[in-house]
Design an enzyme around this catalytic site. Structure first.
Site, mmCIF file in Angstrom:
data_model
loop_
_atom_site.group_PDB
_atom_site.id
_atom_site.type_symbol
_atom_site.label_atom_id
_atom_site.label_comp_id
_atom_site.label_asym_id
_atom_site.label_seq_id
_atom_site.Cartn_x
_atom_site.Cartn_y
_atom_site.Cartn_z
ATOM 1 N N GLY A 1 0.277 -8.617 -3.944
ATOM 2 C CA GLY A 1 -0.999 -9.204 -3.565
ATOM 3 C C GLY A 1 -2.151 -8.771 -4.442
ATOM 4 O O GLY A 1 -3.314 -8.925 -4.086
ATOM 5 N N GLN B 1 -9.093 -5.333 -6.289
ATOM 6 C CA GLN B 1 -8.345 -4.099 -6.037
ATOM 7 C C GLN B 1 -9.276 -2.942 -5.706
ATOM 8 O O GLN B 1 -9.047 -2.185 -4.771
ATOM 9 C CB GLN B 1 -7.510 -3.737 -7.273
ATOM 10 C CG GLN B 1 -6.226 -4.481 -7.359
ATOM 11 C CD GLN B 1 -5.429 -4.288 -6.104
ATOM 12 O OE1 GLN B 1 -4.950 -3.198 -5.815
ATOM 13 N NE2 GLN B 1 -5.310 -5.325 -5.318
ATOM 14 N N ASN C 1 -7.930 -8.221 -15.866
ATOM 15 C CA ASN C 1 -8.463 -9.391 -15.162
ATOM 16 C C ASN C 1 -9.661 -8.952 -14.316
ATOM 17 O O ASN C 1 -9.512 -8.221 -13.334
ATOM 18 C CB ASN C 1 -7.369 -10.009 -14.287
ATOM 19 C CG ASN C 1 -7.818 -11.291 -13.606
ATOM 20 O OD1 ASN C 1 -8.948 -11.394 -13.127
ATOM 21 N ND2 ASN C 1 -6.943 -12.280 -13.572
ATOM 22 N N GLY D 1 -5.021 0.406 -8.948
ATOM 23 C CA GLY D 1 -4.678 -0.033 -7.598
ATOM 24 C C GLY D 1 -5.111 0.930 -6.510
ATOM 25 O O GLY D 1 -5.337 0.537 -5.376
ATOM 26 N N GLU D 2 -5.207 2.199 -6.848
ATOM 27 C CA GLU D 2 -5.415 3.204 -5.798
ATOM 28 C C GLU D 2 -6.750 3.922 -5.872
ATOM 29 O O GLU D 2 -7.237 4.447 -4.871
ATOM 30 C CB GLU D 2 -4.274 4.224 -5.845
ATOM 31 C CG GLU D 2 -2.951 3.576 -5.500
ATOM 32 C CD GLU D 2 -1.766 4.498 -5.710
ATOM 33 O OE1 GLU D 2 -1.450 5.251 -4.790
ATOM 34 O OE2 GLU D 2 -1.158 4.460 -6.804
ATOM 35 N N THR E 1 -9.284 -9.930 -10.378
ATOM 36 C CA THR E 1 -8.308 -9.229 -9.536
ATOM 37 C C THR E 1 -8.568 -7.724 -9.548
ATOM 38 O O THR E 1 -8.315 -7.041 -8.557
ATOM 39 C CB THR E 1 -6.860 -9.537 -9.972
ATOM 40 O OG1 THR E 1 -6.695 -9.196 -11.347
ATOM 41 C CG2 THR E 1 -6.540 -11.006 -9.778
ATOM 42 N N GLY F 1 -4.652 2.230 -14.834
ATOM 43 C CA GLY F 1 -4.219 1.885 -13.475
ATOM 44 C C GLY F 1 -5.397 1.855 -12.531
ATOM 45 O O GLY F 1 -6.275 2.710 -12.596
ATOM 46 N N PHE G 1 0.795 -1.236 0.000
ATOM 47 C CA PHE G 1 0.000 0.000 0.000
ATOM 48 C C PHE G 1 0.827 1.284 0.000
ATOM 49 O O PHE G 1 0.328 2.353 0.333
ATOM 50 C CB PHE G 1 -0.965 0.001 1.195
ATOM 51 C CG PHE G 1 -1.769 -1.264 1.315
ATOM 52 C CD1 PHE G 1 -2.754 -1.561 0.389
ATOM 53 C CD2 PHE G 1 -1.512 -2.173 2.322
ATOM 54 C CE1 PHE G 1 -3.483 -2.738 0.470
ATOM 55 C CE2 PHE G 1 -2.234 -3.364 2.415
ATOM 56 C CZ PHE G 1 -3.227 -3.637 1.489
HETATM 57 MO MO1 MOS Z 1 1.474 3.418 -3.856
HETATM 58 S S1 MOS Z 1 0.844 4.688 -2.358
HETATM 59 O O1 MOS Z 1 2.113 4.407 -5.029
HETATM 60 O O2 MOS Z 1 2.564 2.330 -3.254
#
Ligand code: MOS
Length: 754
Positions: free
Chosen positions: A499, A655, A648, A720-721, A651, A718, A272
């Site tokens: 992960g 996320q 995917n 993830g965030e 996944t 992207g 993270f």
């Molecule tokens: Mo992320 S906060 O760019 O690992």
């Protein structure tokens, strides 16, 4: 999880908003049979069956254990140690302090060219100095035959200090905050028109102050390292977001060639942002191994993570919005103060999202910083945009009430054609579609606008929305691809699997690019001996690696074609008498890599001068509030995201869902308590720092629109965030809708509603 197309069809069938608001068709790149599918992760079986080996699970003969001793003052110098008690504990091998520890080089300076070195964590040269820079800084390390002995002895080390005055109270320092210039990628400071004057002249306005607390990293796997020196060769097992960067950092600190250092990091138990920089635990495990000549393992306690690994900066934010009576914005002001440590940290750009989300002729963004004698802050999922969207999106909601407008309608009225702050083009933006589809799916029309007007038995019910937003990034990554005569494909890249499914998606991409079955592809990753990956950060790893992987696959196909003949790859290779064919992207030499990096940065910056690239989305939430106790339960969630192409479905959904869970924690329970007198973190444990548990999380419905971005490799933006952004605001807005009370200071605990 459904893709946009299904969503649109479903919507058309219901005669919903989607069809009216659909955007013109966009260019698509061909997707193969595997990309986009909900493929199980390739590392899933190893993880769920306990076969995956994490950093502390590598056996070494003669393994010793280390534990940290933390300073108990915020600033000063160590004047002495009493280690007699510690040394007397059976099994103790060494008590290392600045008086006897081996030397380390100070951390290298951060530059744009050595991207990895930006991730220095702090500038403190641990155990090479008597200086103390925060309450909790490691000042000694105990090495022992057992973990228990090391920890017991660490508790017996007595340290004396000369204490200096320290500045540790963030709120008290607000007036001393220093304005920042900002940077071209995250413009937290910018100006268009005259926003203050426009705000004064606006017929309807809000002018609000928000605060968010510091937050700590709480990955399931605490930071942990196993370090083994063999002469001048070093092997390190650690869950990191960048094994290549960690290798470079350790080589520099311990003054050995990079080739002498190997970082092995196939499994990471959550990161993270907290496992991007290099923190004390890593360095001191390596140092302890060097000092004792033994393989050494250190697993931080949860408290150890709080004392040595940076977290999210607190913020104080002002958001002022001026509008015409019809809701058209005339002024946006977003100013924010965040903190860093005096020995490191980064400006958490909370005001940046306000340059992208709403059209307005007058915009003022200003970001200021205070430096504190505390552990430096660091990256935490969606730095800037997570706390920034809380303030902005709660303010927009309040303006909607002032205007008597629906909060989604207000947002759509101000949806910009081009990037509001500078007029640059968006490469891609389907926020209207996200809201339209989300509103219909969530049942937004059932919401009665009056606060406190919806009930379910004793519960007050509230519904809230907020916009999610996250800028897209890309880095360099080196990849090799090998095709063997048996038809198998081997992808080699030092990418990190923190992960998220990162390895699985690259296998999917390679399978489609080469036209081979998914099962034929194997990926080697998480090891610094592999071609350098990009590191897992900024939601950019998948696109960064994918870009190189696609190029490598093209090269590989050309090489195979050059062999002549027809038939399957296996047939062509066999006929040509070849065991395998290989293609590489990226330079394997250091000079070549630096030149490549310079070219990449130049191209990247050119690209970002033309386009604003970001994912966006609409967060919908429903809360129930107990009017007697103030208890808040999140009862429903829907996130609709525009994140470009999704590789995917499974996944990706995880996320986005995980980000929303993290946002729920930020909204309702997470808060690092720093003693304003001593600078000591007062709640360094999961018993006192409350992350959400299963019982706090409702079913989370996530959808993505699945339209590739036309300017990014494979159309990836992207993901993830972005899930965490907008979440806290959606909850605050729903709580206001339920109760008529707006909470401006996170977390929204029950006492604030009574
Ligand atoms: Mo992320 S906060 O760019 O690992």
């Amino acid at each position: 999880m459904t893709g946009r197309r299904e969503a649109a069809n479903e919507d058309r069938a219901k005669g919903g908003l989607m069809t009216q608001m659909d955007s013109p068709p966009r260019p698509k790149t061909a997707a193969g049979p595997v990309v986009g599918k909900p493929i199980d992760r390739v590392d899933g079986r190893a993880k769920t069956s306990g076969q995956a080996r994490f950093a502390t699970e590598y056996p070494y003969p003669g393994l010793a254990y280390a534990a940290l001793v933390h300073a108990t003052i915020a600033r000063g110098r160590v004047t002495g140690f009493d280690v007699a008690g510690a040394a007397a504990v059976p099994g103790v091998l060494a008590v290392l302090t600045h008086e006897n520890a081996p030397r380390m080089k100070p951390p290298p300076r951060a530059t744009l060219m050595n991207m990895g070195m930006i991730l220095i964590g702090t500038s403190v040269n641990y155990l090479n100095t008597d200086e103390v820079h925060w309450n909790g800084q490691p000042v000694a390390v105990v090495v022992a035959e057992t973990l228990e002995a090391a920890r017991e002895a660490a508790g017996l080390v007595r340290v004396t200090y000369r204490e200096f005055p320290a500045t540790v109270d963030f709120a008290a320092e607000e007036e001393h905050a220093v304005p920042l210039k900002g940077n071209p990628l995250m413009r937290g400071t910018a100006k268009k028109g005259d926003a203050e004057t426009a705000l004064e002249a606006a017929p309807v306005s809000v002018d609000l102050r928000f605060t968010t607390p510091p937050l700590n990293h709480n990955a399931i796997e605490p930071h942990a390292t196993t370090a083994v020196w063999d002469g001048d060769r070093l092997t390190v097992h650690e869950g990191t977001q960048g094994s290549t960067m960690l290798r470079a950092h350790l080589a520099a600190r311990f003054d050995v060639p990079e080739a002498s250092v190997r970082v092995i990091s196939p499994y990471v138990g959550g990161a993270f942002g907290g496992k991007g920089p290099v923190w004390a635990g890593t360095l001191l495990t390596v140092l302890a191994s060097r000092a004792t000549g033994r393989p050494v393992r250190m697993m931080l306690t949860r408290e150890g993570v709080y004392r040595t690994v940076g977290g999210r900066s607190p913020s104080i934010q002002r958001v002022a919005l001026g509008a015409e009576a019809d809701g058209r914005l005339t002024a946006i002001i977003h100013t924010g103060v965040t903190s860093t440590g005096r020995v490191g940290g980064l400006p958490e750009s909370v005001t940046a999202p306000s340059g992208h989300l709403y059209a307005a002729p007058n915009i003022l963004l200003r970001h200021s910083l205070v430096e504190l004698d505390l552990l430096p802050n660091t990256f935490m999922r969606a730095p800037g945009e997570a706390p920034g969207t809380f303030a902005l999106e709660a303010a927009v909601d309040e303006l909607a009430y002032e205007l008597g407008m629906d909060p989604i309608a207000l947002r759509m009225r101000n949806e910009p054609e081009t990037n509001p702050i500078d007029g640059k083009r968006f490469s891609h933006r389907l926020l209207r579609e996200a809201y339209a589809y989300g509103a219909q799916r969530f049942g937004w029309a059932d919401r009665t606008p009056e606060p406190g007007s919806m009930r379910d038995g004793p519960w007050l019910v509230g519904m809230g929305v907020a916009t999610a937003h996250h800028g897209s990034m890309r880095f360099t990554a080196n990849v090799t691809v090998r095709l063997s005569a048996d038809g198998s494909v081997l992808v080699r890249c030092g990418l990190q699997e923190v992960g998220v499914g990162a390895v699985t998606v690259q296998a999917q991409i390679a399978a489609d690019a080469l036209g081979v079955p998914f099962e034929a592809v194997r990926v080697e990753y998480g090891d610094s001996t592999l071609p350098a990956g990009s590191g897992a950060g900024a939601s950019a790893q998948t696109v960064s690696v994918a870009a190189s992987l696609l190029t490598a696959c093209d090269k590989l196909k050309r090489k195979v074609r050059a062999l002549g003949g027809s038939g399957s790859y296996a047939e062509i290779l066999t006929r040509a008498g070849k065991d395998h064919v290989e293609a590489a992207v990226g330079s394997q030499t250091r000079l070549g890599a630096l030149a490549g990096q310079a070219r990449f940065i130049a191209k990247f910056l050119r690209d970002h001068r033309r386009w604003v690239k970001a994912g966006c989305g609409a967060q919908f939430c429903e809360v129930r509030v107990d009017p007697d106790t103030g208890e808040i339960r999140v009862s429903r969630w829907l996130g609709v995201f525009d994140v470009g192409r999704v590789i995917n479905a499974k996944t990706a959904a995880s996320q986005l869902r995980g980000g929303i869970v993290m946002g729920i924690g930020m909204a309702l329970s997470e808060e690092t308590l720093v003693d304003p007198r001593t600078g000591r973190i007062m709640n360094p444990s999961l018993a006192e720092y409350h992350v959400p548990v299963h019982a706090d999380i409702p079913p989370i419905d996530v959808h993505y629109l699945d339209e590739p971005d036309p300017t990014m490799p494979l159309g990836l933006l992207g993901l993830g965030e972005i899930g965490v952004t907008g979440v806290a605001a959606a909850i605050a807005n729903a709580v206001h809708h339920a109760t008529g009370k707006r909470v401006y200071d996170l977390p929204i605990t029950l006492d604030k509603l009574l």
